[in-house]
Scaffold this motif. Structure first.
Motif, mmCIF file in Angstrom:
data_model
loop_
_atom_site.group_PDB
_atom_site.id
_atom_site.type_symbol
_atom_site.label_atom_id
_atom_site.label_comp_id
_atom_site.label_asym_id
_atom_site.label_seq_id
_atom_site.Cartn_x
_atom_site.Cartn_y
_atom_site.Cartn_z
ATOM 1 N N LYS A 223 -1.975 5.731 -8.061
ATOM 2 C CA LYS A 223 -2.421 6.687 -7.032
ATOM 3 C C LYS A 223 -1.510 7.913 -6.967
ATOM 4 O O LYS A 223 -1.931 8.983 -6.515
ATOM 5 N N HIS B 116 -2.461 -5.262 -10.662
ATOM 6 C CA HIS B 116 -1.659 -5.752 -9.535
ATOM 7 C C HIS B 116 -1.645 -4.636 -8.481
ATOM 8 O O HIS B 116 -1.695 -3.458 -8.824
ATOM 9 N N PRO B 117 -1.583 -4.982 -7.199
ATOM 10 C CA PRO B 117 -1.534 -3.941 -6.158
ATOM 11 C C PRO B 117 -0.439 -2.890 -6.388
ATOM 12 O O PRO B 117 -0.631 -1.709 -6.087
ATOM 13 N N LEU B 118 0.705 -3.312 -6.924
ATOM 14 C CA LEU B 118 1.785 -2.350 -7.193
ATOM 15 C C LEU B 118 1.374 -1.355 -8.285
ATOM 16 O O LEU B 118 1.727 -0.172 -8.228
ATOM 17 N N GLU B 119 0.628 -1.845 -9.278
ATOM 18 C CA GLU B 119 0.151 -0.958 -10.330
ATOM 19 C C GLU B 119 -0.824 0.067 -9.751
ATOM 20 O O GLU B 119 -0.757 1.264 -10.089
ATOM 21 N N LEU B 120 -1.698 -0.400 -8.882
ATOM 22 C CA LEU B 120 -2.648 0.514 -8.229
ATOM 23 C C LEU B 120 -1.926 1.577 -7.412
ATOM 24 O O LEU B 120 -2.276 2.762 -7.462
ATOM 25 N N GLU B 121 -0.911 1.166 -6.669
ATOM 26 C CA GLU B 121 -0.151 2.118 -5.855
ATOM 27 C C GLU B 121 0.519 3.174 -6.726
ATOM 28 O O GLU B 121 0.551 4.355 -6.387
ATOM 29 N N THR C 170 -7.288 -5.731 -15.201
ATOM 30 C CA THR C 170 -7.067 -6.182 -13.833
ATOM 31 C C THR C 170 -5.705 -5.691 -13.372
ATOM 32 O O THR C 170 -4.714 -5.891 -14.071
ATOM 33 N N GLN D 108 -8.364 -6.075 -9.142
ATOM 34 C CA GLN D 108 -7.002 -6.294 -8.655
ATOM 35 C C GLN D 108 -6.637 -7.763 -8.774
ATOM 36 O O GLN D 108 -7.484 -8.641 -8.789
ATOM 37 N N ARG D 109 -5.337 -7.998 -8.900
ATOM 38 C CA ARG D 109 -4.846 -9.359 -8.823
ATOM 39 C C ARG D 109 -3.745 -9.387 -7.762
ATOM 40 O O ARG D 109 -3.116 -8.380 -7.477
ATOM 41 N N THR D 110 -3.512 -10.537 -7.201
ATOM 42 C CA THR D 110 -2.560 -10.628 -6.088
ATOM 43 C C THR D 110 -1.219 -11.198 -6.518
ATOM 44 O O THR D 110 -0.282 -11.259 -5.727
#
Length: 285
Positions: free
Chosen positions: A267, A259-264, A257, A282-284
């Motif tokens: 990318k 975190h949005p920062l990890e996804l960014e 799962t 994702q987790r918030t």
């Protein structure tokens, strides 16, 4: 004194100042040569350290450890390990032998893949159990590592997969005949690891299971972490089976799962940004 010195991940200059000082005052210096490799050869290390290095293969460390420790009670001996001395593979046996012989020891740490893997943007405290993916043969295709990756993913954790290294391996025929003839070195690539994972996913489906990991699971391929030509690629597991990352050493991460920062961050290294559009892991907070 026995010194266990981490060399870091890149080249000769990655050794710490403390480690270099220890190496230069040692009478004998061994270079562990079977759990990992640097991007430079033994000669480059010797030139920078100003010391002749003795290559210590698995056979020497496991079967002739006493010769390695010889005279370490009266002079300084160094055992050099790519990464950290207790990173991917522990060298506890050597320490225990030294203690048994009354030889004092000192560990000089350095960066290893276990912490440098954070370069891709995934947060280290979100990693679960690390696994090793081994080369399959025609008659031996273990899948136990897959169960550990699934367990991590169910818990929302990422999995660092250390990929197989075959150095100084003998063929079955040469082993049975006692011939000291060794196969050429082999280093598993991200592509090969991904292909084996994809094969396991198909096997599990044929058995009626619904694997936690699919062809669309976001993964990260890493090559030569810490070197000048370090390469990182993120995308689906299917994409990892075709991505080109070049020379060894490679590692693979199967994400949990995110975190949005990890996804960014991931990318930044994406093979194709559309891979992330449908990712719901994702987790918030």
């Amino acid at each position: 004194m026995l010194y266990l010195v981490g060399l870091g991940l890149g080249d000769a200059e990655d050794i710490t100042v403390k480690g270099l000082e220890a190496v230069r005052r040692c009478r004998r210096v061994y270079l562990e040569a079977y759990t990992s490799v640097l991007t430079v050869g033994k000669e480059a290390l010797e030139e920078f350290y100003g010391k002749e290095l003795i290559l210590a293969d698995r056979e020497m460390v496991e079967q002739e450890a006493d010769s390695l420790l010889k005279e370490a009670d009266v002079c300084d001996v160094a055992f050099l390990v790519v990464g950290d001395p207790f990173g991917a593979t522990t060298h506890s046996d050597l320490v225990l032998r030294a203690v048994k012989l009354g030889i004092p020891y000192k560990v000089i740490h350095n960066a290893s893949i276990m912490n440098a893997v954070g370069c891709c943007g995934l947060q280290l405290y979100n990693f679960g159990e690390t696994v090793s993916i081994v080369f399959w043969t025609d008659t031996w295709k273990p899948e136990s590592f897959f169960d550990k990756i699934e367990k991590n993913r169910r818990n929302g954790m990422h999995t660092l997969c250390l990929l197989d290294i075959k150095v100084k391996e003998q063929s079955l025929e040469n082993l049975m005949k006692g011939r000291k003839i060794y196969e050429p070195p082999r280093y598993m690539s991200v592509n090969q690891a991904a292909e084996q994972l994809l094969a396991i996913i198909q096997n599990r489906r044929l058995q009626g299971e619904k694997p936690e990991i699919t062809e669309n699971t976001i993964c990260v391929g890493l090559a030569r972490v810490g070197a000048l030509d370090e390469k990182i690629a993120s995308g689906t597991l299917q994409q990892m089976s075709t991505v080109e990352l070049g020379a060894p050493l490679h590692s693979l991460i199967v994400t949990g799962t995110m975190h949005p920062l990890e996804l960014e961050m991931l990318k930044l290294f994406s093979v194709d940004n559309s891979s992330f559009e449908n990712n719901v892991c994702q987790r918030t907070a």
